[in-house]
Design a protein around this motif. Structure first.
Motif, short mmCIF file in Angstrom:
data_model
loop_
_atom_site.label_atom_id
_atom_site.label_comp_id
_atom_site.label_asym_id
_atom_site.label_seq_id
_atom_site.Cartn_x
_atom_site.Cartn_y
_atom_site.Cartn_z
N ILE A 115 0.89 -1.03 0.08
CA ILE A 115 -0.03 -0.02 0.12
C ILE A 115 0.95 1.21 0.12
CG2 ILE A 115 -1.88 1.32 1.28
CD1 ILE A 115 -2.58 -1.23 -0.08
N ARG A 116 1.89 1.12 0.68
CA ARG A 116 3.00 2.40 0.55
C ARG A 116 3.59 2.59 -0.69
NH1 ARG A 116 6.67 -0.79 4.50
NH2 ARG A 116 6.58 -2.44 2.74
N ARG A 117 3.86 1.62 -1.62
CA ARG A 117 4.18 1.83 -2.69
C ARG A 117 3.05 2.26 -3.96
NH1 ARG A 117 7.77 -2.81 -3.98
NH2 ARG A 117 5.73 -4.28 -4.01
N TRP A 118 1.91 1.81 -3.60
CA TRP A 118 0.83 2.01 -4.59
C TRP A 118 0.21 3.54 -4.08
CZ3 TRP A 118 -0.91 -0.93 -8.22
CH2 TRP A 118 -2.20 -0.77 -8.81
N LEU A 119 0.26 3.84 -2.95
CA LEU A 119 -0.04 5.16 -2.57
C LEU A 119 1.02 6.29 -2.92
CD1 LEU A 119 -2.16 6.77 -1.00
CD2 LEU A 119 -1.02 6.38 1.02
N ARG A 120 2.21 5.90 -3.09
CA ARG A 120 3.03 6.83 -3.59
C ARG A 120 2.96 7.25 -5.06
NH1 ARG A 120 7.21 3.92 -1.76
NH2 ARG A 120 7.29 4.72 0.36
N ARG A 121 2.52 6.13 -5.67
CA ARG A 121 2.13 6.41 -7.23
C ARG A 121 1.18 7.33 -7.46
NH1 ARG A 121 1.96 0.47 -9.83
NH2 ARG A 121 2.09 1.56 -11.62
N GLN A 122 0.41 7.43 -6.21
CA GLN A 122 -0.81 8.51 -6.34
C GLN A 122 -0.74 9.89 -6.03
OE1 GLN A 122 -4.03 6.50 -4.49
NE2 GLN A 122 -4.23 5.05 -6.05
N THR A 123 0.54 10.08 -5.25
CA THR A 123 0.71 11.32 -4.50
C THR A 123 2.04 11.85 -4.91
OG1 THR A 123 1.61 10.18 -2.63
CG2 THR A 123 -0.77 10.57 -2.46
N ASP A 124 2.40 13.16 -4.48
CA ASP A 124 3.48 13.80 -4.51
C ASP A 124 4.51 13.67 -3.45
OD1 ASP A 124 2.62 14.99 -7.15
OD2 ASP A 124 1.63 16.52 -6.01
N GLY A 125 3.90 13.62 -2.20
CA GLY A 125 4.97 13.53 -1.10
C GLY A 125 5.49 11.86 -0.62
N GLU A 126 6.26 12.09 0.29
CA GLU A 126 6.61 10.69 0.63
C GLU A 126 5.58 10.09 1.63
OE1 GLU A 126 9.50 8.67 0.26
OE2 GLU A 126 9.55 9.97 -1.53
N VAL A 127 5.55 8.76 1.54
CA VAL A 127 4.50 8.09 2.49
C VAL A 127 5.12 7.60 3.65
CG1 VAL A 127 2.86 6.23 2.42
CG2 VAL A 127 3.15 7.68 0.37
N GLY A 128 4.52 7.62 4.65
CA GLY A 128 5.10 7.27 6.00
C GLY A 128 4.68 5.63 6.30
N SER A 129 5.12 5.13 7.36
CA SER A 129 5.00 3.76 7.49
C SER A 129 5.19 3.48 9.00
CB SER A 129 5.82 2.77 6.77
OG SER A 129 5.48 1.55 6.93
N ILE A 130 4.03 2.80 9.45
CA ILE A 130 4.18 2.57 11.08
C ILE A 130 4.00 1.01 11.17
CG2 ILE A 130 3.34 2.75 13.57
CD1 ILE A 130 3.00 5.60 13.06
N LEU A 131 5.03 0.19 11.48
CA LEU A 131 4.70 -1.40 11.59
C LEU A 131 4.16 -1.85 12.79
CD1 LEU A 131 7.99 -2.17 9.89
CD2 LEU A 131 6.13 -1.70 8.88
N LEU A 132 3.77 -3.12 12.60
CA LEU A 132 2.80 -3.82 13.53
C LEU A 132 3.42 -3.62 15.19
CD1 LEU A 132 0.09 -5.12 14.32
CD2 LEU A 132 1.51 -7.48 13.79
N ASP A 133 4.88 -3.88 15.10
CA ASP A 133 5.72 -4.13 16.49
C ASP A 133 5.14 -2.70 17.12
OD1 ASP A 133 6.66 -6.32 15.68
OD2 ASP A 133 8.69 -5.44 15.37
N THR A 134 5.36 -1.28 16.24
CA THR A 134 5.01 -0.15 17.16
C THR A 134 3.68 -0.02 17.59
OG1 THR A 134 6.80 0.88 15.80
CG2 THR A 134 4.93 2.44 16.93
N VAL A 135 2.55 -0.47 16.90
CA VAL A 135 1.16 -0.48 17.31
C VAL A 135 1.02 -1.26 18.47
CG1 VAL A 135 -1.10 -1.08 16.36
CG2 VAL A 135 0.55 -0.26 14.70
N ARG A 136 1.61 -2.31 18.41
CA ARG A 136 1.50 -3.26 19.94
C ARG A 136 2.40 -2.97 20.98
NH1 ARG A 136 0.25 -9.06 17.27
NH2 ARG A 136 -2.07 -8.47 16.53
N LYS A 137 3.08 -1.94 20.85
CA LYS A 137 4.16 -1.74 22.03
C LYS A 137 3.12 -0.95 22.93
CE LYS A 137 8.77 0.41 23.07
NZ LYS A 137 9.74 1.18 22.34
N SER A 138 2.75 0.35 22.72
CA SER A 138 1.82 0.85 23.46
C SER A 138 1.21 2.07 22.90
CB SER A 138 2.71 1.54 24.85
OG SER A 138 3.59 2.54 24.42
N THR A 139 0.03 2.48 23.31
CA THR A 139 -0.60 3.74 22.83
C THR A 139 0.39 4.91 22.80
OG1 THR A 139 -2.72 2.97 23.54
CG2 THR A 139 -2.47 5.19 22.91
N SER A 140 0.91 5.06 23.73
CA SER A 140 2.02 6.25 23.55
C SER A 140 3.01 6.09 22.81
CB SER A 140 2.60 6.62 25.26
OG SER A 140 3.39 5.31 25.73
#
Length: 417
Positions: A152-177
């Motif tokens: 989805i990062r690569r697909w979205l990058r083809r539709q937009t001008d800016g860089e696309v960010g990415s947050i992986l599952l490890d970070t999501v599950r680490k904590s809300t903070s």
């Protein structure tokens, strides 16, 4: 109205509305914008028909919808698209998201199409359908929005001008903070659209909690799982249940989707109910018409039939090659819209529709303005009621959603005979 949503098709709108209603928000689905009589609700979902239109058209309509929702008092906006990210490299998901960020003066928007209840999971930025990558799920053969890349990062990058960010599952599950800090880091780096992993409902709830103060959130309906609780924690939600009017009368099923799931659902329904297959070539040639279909429905002696153009892609490709893909799609949509309109004028009060484009055509043809959200039929598909002098019970199903017995269940749940 606290929470506003913009959906790029009608089935997606009811899918999202279903999620918000189950979360305890009184929810109404609106057909377009500009309504002067607005039912009291805490969440409003505007259904557009922008999934397959050019990016500039989608941007214009989506921004107008957002402005209308903000005028109703909405404090947070969701841009809802399909959980299979239906678009093309020139598609409109990225441009619409960027335009909404600009309108809201926001720095960041989550991008998360995950919907685990229907097998859509996002891991390492790659979208899965069941145990297959998106590009191997059948979506690579979609006639309008073939999804040939699961990143989805690569697909979205083809539709937009800016860089696309990415947050992986490890970070999501680490904590809300930790997730909140990750969003802040992406903002600091200037990455406005951030693809965020989720493979379970709990992941989506964590994301929702972390996004409590985000002005814009984008994704499939699953992204809304944690949002009602944010308003509840602030004491903003009412505990009073909202009763729905009851639709009562004859029913029919209509299906224009050619997805694998829809093919199985139509076959299942035909085991015990009469059905009429609409041949696209015959429709284009004028050999099948709304009038002849109405005559056939009238001959079914009070049963609940199905009218469908559902077929495998090979069966449809012949007509597309002869008449053009767009011309065939428009003809089928207009056929189902006019058919629904004529059926309602003759007393039909329960309509179950399969397929996003078909659902949009039916709702627009019936000139419905708002739909109240009822109980869930299958994951992502609620019963709907359009109120009026004679309420109409509806179910609008995305092509890939629903169990094999969906049509029979839905016709029972959207009203009574």
């Amino acid at each position: 109205m606290l929470l506003g949503a913009i959906a790029d098709d009608f089935t997606g709108a009811s899918d999202l509305a279903n999620t918000l209603a189950k979360g305890g928000m009184s929810t109404v689905q609106f057909v377009g914008t500009g309504h002067t009589a607005v039912p009291d609700c805490e969440a409003g979902v505007v259904a557009l028909k922008t999934r397959s239109v050019p990016a500039d058209v989608a941007v214009h309509q989506s921004v107008e919808a957002a402005r209308w929702l903000l005028d109703q008092g909405c404090e947070q906006i969701i841009f809802k698209y399909c959980s299979t990210f239906d678009s093309t490299p020139h598609g409109n998901i990225g441009p619409v998201a960027e335009a909404l960020l600009d309108l809201l003066g926001a720095d960041i928007a989550i991008v998360c199409p995950a919907f685990p209840a229907t097998g859509r999971r996002l891991f390492m930025g790659h979208l899965f359908v069941g145990d297959r990558l998106l590009s191997e799920s059948g979506m690579q053969n979609h006639p309008l929005t073939p999804m040939t890349d699961p990143d989805i990062r690569r697909w979205l990058r083809r539709q937009t001008d800016g860089e696309v960010g990415s947050i992986l599952l490890d970070t999501v599950r680490k904590s809300t903070s930790a997730l909140t800090e990750a969003f802040a880091a992406e903002t600091e780096a200037g990455r406005r659209l951030v693809v965020t992993d989720a493979i379970t409902d709990d992941d989506l709830r964590i994301i929702g909690t972390a996004a409590a103060d985000h002005k814009l959130i984008t994704g499939g309906s699953g992204i809304a799982l944690g949002l009602p609780q944010n308003f509840r924690d602030r004491g903003r939600l009412s505990d009073n249940p909202h009763s729905l009017p009851l639709a009562s009368g004859p029913g029919i099923a209509l299906c224009g989707s050619c997805s694998t799931a829809s093919q199985a659902q139509v076959a299942n329904y035909l085991q015990a109910h009469p059905g009429l297959a609409i041949d696209p070539a015959a429709l284009m040639a004028g050999k099948m018409t709304v009038e002849s279909t109405l005559n056939w429905v009238g001959q079914q002696n009070g049963s609940t039939p199905i009218v469908y153009s559902t077929a495998n892609p090979e069966a449809v490709s012949g007509a597309q090659k002869e008449f053009g893909r767009e011309a065939v799609a428009v003809k089928i949509e207009r056929f189902f819209g006019e058919l629904a309109q004529r059926l309602v004028s003759q007393g039909t009060r329960r309509i179950v529709v399969g397929g996003g484009e078909t659902s949009g055509a039916v709702v627009e043809a019936l000139n419905l303005h708002s739909l109240h959200i009822g109980k869930e039929i299958d994951p992502g598909v609620p019963a709907l009621v359009a109120d009026g002098k004679q309420p109409i019970g509806l179910a609008l199903k995305s092509g890939n959603f629903g169990a094999e017995d969906f049509f029979a269940k839905a016709l029972l749940q959207v009203g009574t005979v």
